[in-house]
Design a protein around this motif. Structure first.
Motif, short mmCIF file in Angstrom:
data_model
loop_
_atom_site.label_atom_id
_atom_site.label_comp_id
_atom_site.label_asym_id
_atom_site.label_seq_id
_atom_site.Cartn_x
_atom_site.Cartn_y
_atom_site.Cartn_z
N ASN A 145 0.84 -1.19 0.00
CA ASN A 145 0.00 0.00 0.00
C ASN A 145 0.88 1.25 0.00
OD1 ASN A 145 0.94 0.28 2.62
ND2 ASN A 145 -1.03 -0.23 3.59
N ALA A 146 0.25 2.42 0.12
CA ALA A 146 0.99 3.68 0.02
C ALA A 146 2.03 3.83 1.12
CB ALA A 146 0.00 4.85 0.08
N SER A 147 1.80 3.20 2.26
CA SER A 147 2.76 3.31 3.36
C SER A 147 3.81 2.20 3.33
CB SER A 147 2.02 3.26 4.70
OG SER A 147 1.36 2.01 4.87
N TRP A 192 2.58 -4.62 3.35
CA TRP A 192 2.05 -5.65 2.48
C TRP A 192 0.55 -5.85 2.69
CZ3 TRP A 192 4.63 -7.36 -1.50
CH2 TRP A 192 6.01 -7.42 -1.47
N ILE A 193 -0.16 -6.09 1.58
CA ILE A 193 -1.58 -6.43 1.60
C ILE A 193 -1.75 -7.73 0.82
CG2 ILE A 193 -3.92 -5.72 0.98
CD1 ILE A 193 -2.71 -3.89 3.04
N ALA A 194 -2.39 -8.70 1.45
CA ALA A 194 -2.65 -9.97 0.76
C ALA A 194 -3.96 -9.87 -0.02
CB ALA A 194 -2.72 -11.11 1.76
N ARG A 195 -3.94 -10.27 -1.29
CA ARG A 195 -5.16 -10.34 -2.10
C ARG A 195 -5.67 -11.77 -2.04
NH1 ARG A 195 -3.94 -10.23 -6.91
NH2 ARG A 195 -1.68 -9.88 -6.90
N LEU A 196 -6.92 -11.93 -1.59
CA LEU A 196 -7.47 -13.26 -1.35
C LEU A 196 -8.38 -13.70 -2.48
CD1 LEU A 196 -8.25 -12.92 2.48
CD2 LEU A 196 -6.11 -13.57 1.34
N ALA A 197 -8.66 -14.98 -2.53
CA ALA A 197 -9.41 -15.57 -3.65
C ALA A 197 -10.84 -15.05 -3.74
CB ALA A 197 -9.42 -17.09 -3.52
N ASP A 198 -11.41 -14.59 -2.62
CA ASP A 198 -12.79 -14.10 -2.66
C ASP A 198 -12.86 -12.61 -2.99
OD1 ASP A 198 -11.79 -13.01 -0.35
OD2 ASP A 198 -13.33 -13.83 0.98
N GLY A 199 -11.72 -12.02 -3.36
CA GLY A 199 -11.70 -10.61 -3.74
C GLY A 199 -11.43 -9.66 -2.61
N THR A 200 -11.36 -10.16 -1.37
CA THR A 200 -11.08 -9.30 -0.22
C THR A 200 -9.58 -9.14 -0.05
OG1 THR A 200 -11.12 -11.15 1.34
CG2 THR A 200 -13.20 -9.99 0.93
#
Length: 244
Positions: free
Chosen positions: A213-215, A218-226
């Motif tokens: 993200n901007a800061s 890490w952001i995890a992208r999950l299979a349900d779109g969340t």
């Protein structure tokens, strides 16, 4: 839930019977009008739940609650009484809930839900299946409005913390269990699951990717779109999954 109603007032017993008849998932196995009879019936019928008056001749409800406790916990107890001054004593014997007469139907349903959750938590401790030879949790038992549901660990997409409870997410559905996040992290197979946050465990193949993200976190992208933020303490998990 196999339920035993205990009250020395016939009208109160009849009212509870009528209320219970409108609620699904409750099997009324008997009624008792005094404490001694309640203890005898509880031993023979082995109910899951006692709906128990307190002020009764002979053994009162508190005495009955103590008497029916066993090495595996005994039945869940919900006190149903005309008096509110016994609440402290009620919870000293680990009552699940405390209802004051006249019982509100919606309040009774909430008490039954708490009893189901209490029984499910106990079932989770005693009935969680451990895989042969690997020591990992293979399944959980969780409560819903119809009773108890068996959930295979391999079907769980992710786990999220909600105060003292953990929510197991499976597809579009979810269930609450009474477990700590640390206990789940230790019990679930690390080859299948990874902890990404102090309040989140995710099945590895449910993760589709990572992004910053901007800061810079890490952001995890999950299979349900969340998306699931990765806690700073768990950033090494991202590098391990990505092979870096």
């Amino acid at each position: 839930m196999r339920t035993l109603v205990v009250d020395d007032e016939p009208l109160a017993t009849e009212r509870l019977q009528l209320l219970l008849a409108r609620i699904g998932g409750v099997d009324l196995v008997g009624t008792a009008s005094d404490g001694e009879a309640a203890c005898r019936m509880a031993e023979v019928l082995e109910p899951d739940l006692l709906l128990l008056d307190i002020a009764m001749p002979g053994l009162d409800g508190i005495d009955v609650a103590r008497a029916v406790r066993s090495h595996d916990g005994g039945p869940a107890v919900v006190f149903v009484t005309a008096f509110d001054q016994f609440a402290v004593a009620a919870f000293e014997v680990e009552a699940v809930d405390y209802l004051v007469k006249p019982v509100d139907p919606a309040r009774l349903e909430r008490a039954l839900d708490r009893a189901r959750a209490h029984l499910a938590r106990r079932g989770t401790v005693s009935a969680v299946e451990v895989g042969a030879g690997d020591g990992h949790l293979q399944e959980f038992w969780a409560s819903d409005l119809t009773g108890l549901v068996r959930i295979r660990s391999s079907d769980i997409d992710r786990v999220s913390a909600e105060r003292d409870y953990m929510r197991l997410h499976v597809g579009q559905r979810s269930w609450l269990i009474h477990h700590s996040m640390a206990a789940l992290e230790d019990g679930l197979d690390p080859a299948l699951f990874v902890r990404l946050h102090r309040s989140a465990i995710v099945r590895r193949d449910f993760i589709h990717g990572f992004q910053r993200n901007a800061s810079g976190r890490w952001i995890a992208r999950l299979a349900d779109g969340t998306e699931q933020p990765v806690g700073r303490l768990y950033a090494d998990s991202v590098r391990a999954i990505a092979g870096r």
